[in-house]
Design a protein around this motif. Structure first.
Motif: not given
Length: 528
Positions: A16-23, A354-355, A357-361
């Motif tokens: 969640x933290x990684x996604x939030x910072x990236x957004x 994120x891109x 280590x956690x690839x996806x749309x």
């Protein structure tokens, strides 16, 4: 841990933290463009500005300049790349380094050199005055801007084309020669088509550079969109028209990016599993015309600007001009660029993680948003941040923090690319082993992943640092009052025809940029 779903289907687990910072990073990248759209829509001036005759004329001039520079840079770069990779050109490794160095010369420094050499009261006119020549053809306008931008952007095409030529399998060319094709026919029907992706990638960078350039076109008095935008910004009380023109410039940049993407096609350019290096072509007596061409390009793109800057520096010192300001401006440039590089790499890290280590749309979309900086000219970013800060973030208006933030938005694509490449070289098995021993994600990143990424991160930080040092329009518009940098000092001095005071900061700026570039090129040539 967040489980992202699209269309009711589980896709990938993301912290969640990684996604939030990236957004947050992606949102910051969209802020300038979003605010320009909101401001222009609220003012209702977009259609009036676009339909104005002056705007259409500026748009046509900008497109013609970008097209002319792109074609000329490609015409120079492809033959030079072939000469320095495929032929027995004398000291071709040295030529390869020399032809990369014009990238270290900012366009406004090149324009200053051309004016100093060929303009009114320039070096050439002074040398010809004893012969009765008191006036030379004007260097200003389209042809001056075209020549300047061409000479200092052709390495954008040359570097990827050289890499493509080095990695190209010679079996295709050998097959064509075996079927009776001559040297020229083989080049145009076999070699050149395989170079298309490299040529297109370099040409895209040249076109975007020409569209967004402000310093050279301003010094050479060519009214492209960037110069018109700056004039509107500085001379008008209502700056909504400047915002509308900035939005038009962004749209034009996006059109160029879309055109380049549509030309890629679905062709396959890779060789099979068996790869053979291409043979070196013996030039014979053609080596002398080839050397003359190489010397001419090097003289125009490197020897001329360096000689002119040295000449004006000597004249300024003889005239007793003070150079004490250089220490402060150099410190300001380094300080702001270091902060910009640090912020940019810090913002790029979560996006790259994120891109990769956690690839996806979702991660792919966020990564693509961060690359939108390629289509945002510096002047549009600066105007958007000025408008936003003046209305909604007054405490940061005209502060160093806002300038550093502009650097991060402008150069984030460079840092994301470097971080992504560095992370791809880190074996995830080591991270999984550490997690299997009970270590948390933060510990694994700090003790396992980050140390292996440091060489790539330092390279990305150096790239951002060098480009931030040279950035002109954003620095001019967003710098705090009294905060002069090397770039702004060159600009103010040249616009006031104080060439002696512009020479030293110009030489420092070129030296800071050229030394690491030359060392990198020499290392690559030795590794071949």
């Amino acid at each position: 841990m967040a489980i992202l779903t699209i269309g009711g289907r589980r896709t990938v687990d993301v912290p969640v933290g990684l996604l939030g910072v990236s957004m947050v990073v992606a949102g910051a990248m969209l802020l300038p463009l979003a605010y320009l759209i909101v401001r222009v829509a609220g003012a209702g001036v977009l259609w009036d500005e676009i339909s104005a005759t002056a705007t259409r004329e500026a748009l046509v001039r900008t497109v013609v300049l970008a097209a002319g520079v792109t074609c000329a840079a490609t015409a120079i770069a492809v033959p030079l790349a072939w000469l320095t990779v495929r032929t027995d050109l004398p000291v071709r490794g040295v030529w390869a380094v020399v032809f990369a160095l014009p990238l270290a010369v900012p366009s406004y420094v090149g324009a200053f050199a051309f004016v100093g050499a060929l303009g009114p009261r320039g070096m050439l006119q002074g040398a010809l005055e004893p012969l009765g020549v008191d006036r030379l053809p004007a260097i200003y306008g389209f042809w001056g801007a075209w020549a300047t931008l061409t000479l200092f952007t052709f390495p954008y095409v040359l570097l990827p084309v050289r890499a493509a030529l080095r990695n190209m399998d010679r079996s295709f060319e050998e097959a064509a020669r075996g079927l009776g094709a001559g040297g020229l026919e083989t080049f145009f029907r076999v070699t050149l088509p395989q170079l298309r992706p490299a040529v297109a990638a370099g040409a895209l960078l040249v076109a975007l550079y020409a569209l967004s350039d402000f310093g050279a076109v301003s010094i050479l008095r060519f009214d492209s969109l960037t110069r018109v935008i700056y004039v509107r910004y500085t001379s008008s009380f209502d700056r909504s028209s400047a915002a509308a023109l900035a939005l038009l410039l962004v749209a034009l940049s996006l059109v160029i990016v879309a055109i380049e993407g549509s030309t890629r096609g679905r062709g396959r350019y890779h060789a099979g599993t068996r790869h053979e290096a291409a043979r070196v072509v013996a030039l014979g007596w053609w080596r002398w015309p080839a050397l003359a061409c190489c010397a001419a390009v090097a003289a125009a793109s490197l020897v001329l600007p360096l000689s002119v800057m040295g000449y004006w520096l000597a004249r300024g010192i003889d005239a007793g001009q003070s150079m004490s300001f250089v220490r402060e401006t150099a410190f300001n440039s380094v300080y702001a660029s270091v902060l910009g590089a640090a912020l940019t790499v810090a913002a790029a890290l979560p996006v790259a993680l994120l891109a990769v280590r956690h690839p996806g749309p979702v991660s792919s979309t966020i990564e693509k948003i961060t690359y939108s900086g390629f289509a945002l000219p510096g002047i549009t970013i600066a105007l958007a941040l000025v408008f936003f800060a003046a209305r909604y973030a007054t405490p940061v208006y005209q502060t160093l923090g806002l300038l550093v933030f502009a650097y991060a938005v402008r150069f984030l694509p460079e840092a994301v690319g470097a971080c992504r490449s560095a992370l791809l070289q880190v074996n995830p098995n080591g991270e999984q082993a550490a997690r299997g021993l009970g270590r948390g994600r933060a510990y694994v990143f700090a003790r396992v992943t980050l140390p292996q990424m440091l060489p790539g991160l330092s390279g990305g930080a150096m790239l951002v640092f060098l480009t931030a040092m040279k950035e002109l329009p954003a620095t001019l518009i967003l710098s705090p009052f009294g905060f002069d940098t090397l770039a702004t000092q060159i600009w103010h001095s040249t616009t006031e025809a104080r060439f002696g005071q512009a020479a030293l900061p110009a030489l420092i700026l070129v030296a800071v940029s050229s030394v690491p570039m030359a060392l990198t090129m020499l290392r690559d040539e030795k590794a071949r």
